[in-house]
Write a protein that holds these residues in place. Structure first.
Motif, short mmCIF file in Angstrom:
data_model
loop_
_atom_site.label_atom_id
_atom_site.label_comp_id
_atom_site.label_asym_id
_atom_site.label_seq_id
_atom_site.Cartn_x
_atom_site.Cartn_y
_atom_site.Cartn_z
N THR A 53 0.83 -1.21 0.00
CA THR A 53 0.00 0.00 0.00
C THR A 53 0.87 1.26 0.00
O THR A 53 0.56 2.25 -0.70
N THR A 54 1.94 1.22 0.77
CA THR A 54 2.87 2.36 0.80
C THR A 54 3.44 2.63 -0.59
O THR A 54 3.47 3.78 -1.07
N MET A 55 3.87 1.55 -1.25
CA MET A 55 4.41 1.70 -2.60
C MET A 55 3.36 2.25 -3.56
O MET A 55 3.63 3.20 -4.32
N VAL A 56 2.15 1.68 -3.52
CA VAL A 56 1.07 2.12 -4.42
C VAL A 56 0.74 3.59 -4.19
O VAL A 56 0.60 4.39 -5.15
N SER A 102 -5.51 0.12 0.61
CA SER A 102 -4.87 -0.24 -0.68
C SER A 102 -5.74 0.18 -1.85
O SER A 102 -5.27 0.83 -2.81
N TYR A 103 -7.02 -0.20 -1.81
CA TYR A 103 -7.96 0.16 -2.89
C TYR A 103 -8.07 1.68 -3.02
O TYR A 103 -8.03 2.23 -4.12
N ALA A 126 -6.02 4.00 -2.18
CA ALA A 126 -4.80 4.62 -2.71
C ALA A 126 -4.76 4.55 -4.23
O ALA A 126 -4.47 5.55 -4.92
N LEU A 127 -5.10 3.39 -4.79
CA LEU A 127 -5.03 3.23 -6.25
C LEU A 127 -6.20 3.94 -6.94
O LEU A 127 -6.03 4.55 -8.01
N ILE A 128 -7.40 3.87 -6.34
CA ILE A 128 -8.56 4.58 -6.93
C ILE A 128 -8.29 6.08 -6.99
O ILE A 128 -8.57 6.74 -8.01
N ASN A 129 -7.71 6.62 -5.91
CA ASN A 129 -7.37 8.05 -5.89
C ASN A 129 -6.39 8.39 -6.99
O ASN A 129 -6.53 9.40 -7.71
N GLY A 130 -5.36 7.51 -7.15
CA GLY A 130 -4.36 7.75 -8.19
C GLY A 130 -4.97 7.72 -9.58
O GLY A 130 -4.65 8.56 -10.43
N LEU A 169 -15.77 -4.34 0.90
CA LEU A 169 -15.01 -3.19 1.42
C LEU A 169 -15.63 -1.89 0.96
O LEU A 169 -16.16 -1.81 -0.16
N SER A 170 -15.57 -0.87 1.80
CA SER A 170 -16.12 0.45 1.45
C SER A 170 -15.02 1.50 1.44
O SER A 170 -14.17 1.52 2.34
#
Length: 659
Positions: free
Chosen positions: A543-546, A576-577, A579-583, A605-606
């Protein structure tokens, strides 16, 4: 005249009797002479030409005293004038201790004209070969039996199965049992019970199920003991479906499992969080007359507390006490630990006081749980009072008690109190352990007294062998938070020289530290170093990397890492989700973000508030107002509110669509 006639008649009768007597005497003497000669003739006719059975067996045994079979032994046996029958042969076989000699004799007898082995001679040779574990010769005997068309009795099959099991030859035992079933000889319920019991004992549950399914249609049933052991074994391997089938079958036959089987089954149900089923089983036990014991209640206490059903746990506790059970320490700890670990320390305290009232001696572990519970809810005074109460009741604090106090002091940066407590421990003869020093180290780092923290490791902890990966991680995290990532990296390098292996936490902390400092290349190198060192990245490291890859605009690489994580069996979490959705949203890749959102929802998950906001904003930018409105509905269902600016944009978009 009358008198004279009587005399004459009486005299005549006397003469007649005397004459008859003489005649009988002559006949008798002649008969004795005749019978005597005939007797001699009959005796000569039926006289046995060989010794008795006992003499025959003794003579055979004498010849077989030799330790080894040879041609001379065989010739000597042939010279013996003995009648061979199954009784004599069986007596000889049972007297022999050497299985090879017995086998040779068995074959020699079989070669005699007119002799055939029976059940008893076959049994004797099989028993002796099994006793000596001479399986090669046993195999030859069994082959000859089959070739000769000899029909084995079930008792011989039983002996073979038992012998194979005792020597661990389960494959042979299974083949023999199958042969017994297929041979046509009657197989009884006791045979299935014993064999299934052996299979269960050796964890062959698939085979046990196979034979169980074979016996039930024949009207047979397992004993309560075999059923109980079967249930216990299946619970250990998690085959609860078959357990429930067995319980249904037992119910039909009126058979009841023992308390051990019930408790094992209840433990499995509680581990699967099927607490309603567990309570149902508890009620069934009572109806069937199998009274629950303290272990039964303790098992369900643990399960109820683990799923935070505290009122049910306490209700069950009250039921147990009312039934006259005197709870043991294990039962008390189960309930009190569960309550304290889940913030219900006041209820735990009441139960503890009830135990003291019932004169149940409390362990230091129970006191520790309540002290720790009060600290976790911020009740400092109550925690201190329980400590004092424990001492007054004659229960001495242990190192865990002191560590609980240290943990509270250091979390709240009460360093003077922490140092004083360490001194008191040593004065009372309790040596601070690794955990104690790590708590003090954590307190120093929280107070940003990093030089003192480093000195504590160098001057005290290393000398006592207390410096471990946890200690290094505490200091590395503090250094990274202070933006002193270079010093943190030097400590990381020192770990290798000191024989301390970095773990996922070590790498994750440093990676995050380098990203924050803007050293993305170094962070990526550390991630690769972690993988190459055989340290599996956890969800936090990924998650940190993503997160930071997305932040630096390297969204494609972030997507690749995210999918690598899933392929390696690591389930992404909400962070994790998000972080990637935001990106993806920030990179205007809203369609991909929505796919990820759907996958996230399917996993139960929400997203957080920011992720919802970015998704709605991205959809509005692509003029997908209806889809944005649907996400807004999901957002409100999960208790989040949209900020004023985005909500106005959404309302305006919907108005334009309807106009």
């Amino acid at each position: 005249m009358i008198c004279a006639s009587h005399k004459i008649c009486g005299h005549s009768r006397f003469l007649m009797v005397k004459s008859l007597a003489l005649s009988f005497s002559c006949f008798s003497s002649k008969t004795q002479i005749t019978n005597s000669s005939e007797s001699r003739e009959v005796s000569n006719l039926f006289k046995l030409p060989s010794p008795s059975f006992a003499v025959s067996s003794r003579r055979l045994k004498r010849v077989l005293r030799s330790n080894k079979w040879s041609e001379s032994v065989e010739m000597e046996l042939g010279k013996l004038n003995v009648q061979l029958n199954n009784y004599v042969v069986n007596q000889v076989l049972k007297s022999l201790s050497d299985s090879e000699m017995a086998f040779r004799f068995y074959l020699w007898v079989e070669s005699r004209p007119g002799f055939k082995h029976d059940h008893f001679t076959t049994k004797s040779i099989i028993v002796l070969l099994l006793k000596d574990q001479n399986f090669n010769l046993l195999s030859q005997v069994l082959s000859r039996i089959r070739e000769n068309g000899f029909s084995m009795h079930r008792s011989l099959y039983r002996i073979l199965v038992s012998g194979y099991v005792k020597t661990g030859m389960f494959d042979h035992a299974i083949v023999t049992f199958d042969e017994m079933v297929e041979s046509g000889c009657r197989v009884f319920s006791v045979d299935y019970n014993k064999f299934i019991g052996v299979l269960v004992h050796n964890c062959c549950f698939d085979l046990a199920e196979k034979y169980y399914d074979m016996m039930i249609p024949q009207g047979y049933s397992l004993s309560w003991f075999t059923y109980s052991r079967f249930i216990c074994g299946l619970c250990k391997v998690g085959n609860i479906t078959l357990v429930e089938k067995l319980l249904d079958d037992m119910n039909e036959t009126g058979c009841v499992p023992d308390i051990w089987a019930y408790n094992t089954y209840l433990d499995s149900l509680c581990k699967e969080k099927r607490l309603d089923s567990a309570i149902g089983v508890l009620n069934t036990m009572k109806k069937k007359g199998r009274e629950p014991d303290v272990v039964t209640y303790t098992t369900i206490f643990n399960g109820l507390c683990n799923v935070r059903r505290f009122s049910d746990a306490v209700e069950l506790w009250d039921e147990m006490v009312k039934k006259g059970f005197r709870p043991d320490v294990v039962a008390c700890q189960a309930l009190i630990f569960g309550l304290c670990n889940n913030g219900k320390v006041e209820i735990a305290f009441e139960i503890m006081m009830g135990m003291i009232k019932d004169e149940i001696k409390l362990t230091v572990s129970i006191y520790n749980a309540v002290i720790s519970g009060f600290y976790r809810v911020g009740s400092f005074d109550k925690a201190q009072k329980i400590d004092s109460f424990m001492r007054r009741n004659g229960c001495k604090p242990d190192v865990v008690t002191y560590n609980i106090h240290l943990n509270y002091y250091c979390n709240n940066v009460m360093l003077d109190e922490a140092h004083n407590l360490m001194d008191i421990m040593e004065m009372e003869g309790i040596n601070p352990d690794k955990y104690s020093y790590n708590q003090l180290l954590k307190g120093l780092c929280k107070a940003n007294r990093l030089r003192e923290a480093y000195a504590l490791i160098a001057t005290e902890m290393e000398g006592k062998g207390f410096c471990d990966v946890v200690s290094c991680n505490i200091l590395i995290e503090a250094l990274c938070m202070a933006r002193n990532v270079q010093t943190a990296y030097k400590l990381f390098e020192e770990m290798g020289r000191k024989g301390i292996d970095p773990d996922t936490v070590t790498y994750g902390t440093l990676i995050k530290g380098f990203f924050i400092k803007g050293h993305h290349k170094k962070a990526k190198e550390l991630f690769d170093h972690m993988v190459n060192a055989g340290v599996a990245p956890n969800v936090n490291a990924y998650t940190t990397m993503v997160h930071y890859l997305c932040k630096s605009g390297r969204v494609d690489f972030a997507c690749k890492l995210f999918h690598d994580m899933i392929e390696k069996g690591i389930s992404p979490d909400v962070v994790s989700y998000s972080a990637l959705i935001n990106g993806l949203c920030k990179a205007s890749r809203v369609t991909e973000a929505m796919d990820l959102y759907e996958d996230m929802s399917n996993r139960g998950l929400s997203p957080d508030n920011l992720t919802y906001t970015l998704l709605i904003g991205g959809l509005l930018q692509e003029k997908k107002a209806v889809l944005a409105c649907r996400i807004w509905d999901h957002m409100m269902e999960n208790g989040f509110t949209l900020d004023k600016m985005i909500s106005e944009r959404l309302i305006n978009a919907m108005k334009l669509r309807t106009s």
